[in-house]
Design an enzyme around this catalytic site. Structure first.
Site, PDB file in Angstrom:
ATOM      1  N   CYS A 162       0.399   3.847   2.853  1.00 48.80           N
ATOM      2  CA  CYS A 162       0.637   3.001   4.011  1.00 48.80           C
ATOM      3  C   CYS A 162       2.106   3.314   4.229  1.00 48.80           C
ATOM      4  O   CYS A 162       2.670   3.723   5.442  1.00 48.80           O
ATOM      5  CB  CYS A 162       0.462   1.565   4.140  1.00 48.80           C
ATOM      6  SG  CYS A 162      -1.196   1.150   4.078  1.00 48.80           S
TER       7      CYS A 162
ATOM      8  N   CYS B 154       0.645  -1.217   0.072  1.00 55.81           N
ATOM      9  CA  CYS B 154      -0.036   0.135  -0.047  1.00 55.81           C
ATOM     10  C   CYS B 154       0.802   1.244   0.011  1.00 55.81           C
ATOM     11  O   CYS B 154       1.628   1.669   0.997  1.00 55.81           O
ATOM     12  CB  CYS B 154      -0.791  -0.227   1.246  1.00 55.81           C
ATOM     13  SG  CYS B 154      -1.692   1.312   1.678  1.00 55.81           S
TER      14      CYS B 154
END
Length: 184
Positions: A110, A107
């Protein structure tokens, strides 16, 4: 679990066995005749890692990991958790706020939030910071239990209950949510 030890004065050099309330025998022995030397505590359970040493002015210091068997958290750091360590660490935090970063390795947002999350952990020492990789191993039991639909998701817990949630890479919203929980 309580650990009750009664220590003999340094002049007694013979090993003695003590029992804690959990019935783990602990043998105390001194390996040197020097008044302030380090001594060790041997145990029938090596994994407990007890240590005994002479402190300032000859005071005996006994350290036991009986209270910390299992996962532990370091203040000022983000601790990686999984489905087995998450709830014990949350419960061990007591009434402190706990912030959990649910992320995945692939991600992009993230990855942007990870260093900012680390900086927060170094700044807010009265808050416990955890991170959970929502991979296949953790996804089914824990991510599902916590209601994770998108990553990154930040859950803020107090007294083992989820009190706030921030989804997405919204750093300012995360800081505001943490401050709100800390002040409550």
């Amino acid at each position: 679990m309580a650990l009750n030890l009664s220590l003999c004065p340094p002049s007694i050099r013979s090993p003695q066995t003590l029992m804690c309330s959990a019935k783990h025998p602990i043998a105390l022995s001194s390996s040197s005749s020097a008044p302030y030397s380090k001594s060790t505590v041997s145990s029938s359970r090596r994994s407990l890692g007890e240590k005994r040493s002479r402190g300032a002015y000859g005071a005996t210091v006994v350290r036991s990991s009986l209270d910390t068997v299992g996962p532990t958290v370091k203040v000022g750091q983000v601790t990686e958790v999984n489905k087995d360590t998450f709830w014990p660490l949350v419960k061990a935090a007591g009434d402190k706020a706990v912030v959990v970063d649910m992320y995945t390795q692939w991600c992009g947002p993230c990855k942007v939030m990870a260093p900012k999350f680390q900086q927060l952990s170094e700044k807010l020492l009265d808050v416990v910071f955890l991170k959970l990789d929502c991979n296949q191993e953790n996804k089914q039991p824990l991510a599902k239990e916590l209601g994770i639909k998108v990553v990154p998701t930040f859950k803020i817990l107090k007294d083992s209950k989820i009190v706030k949630e921030v989804t997405g890479a919204k750093f300012d919203d995360l800081v505001l949510a943490i401050e709100t929980v800390r002040s409550s």
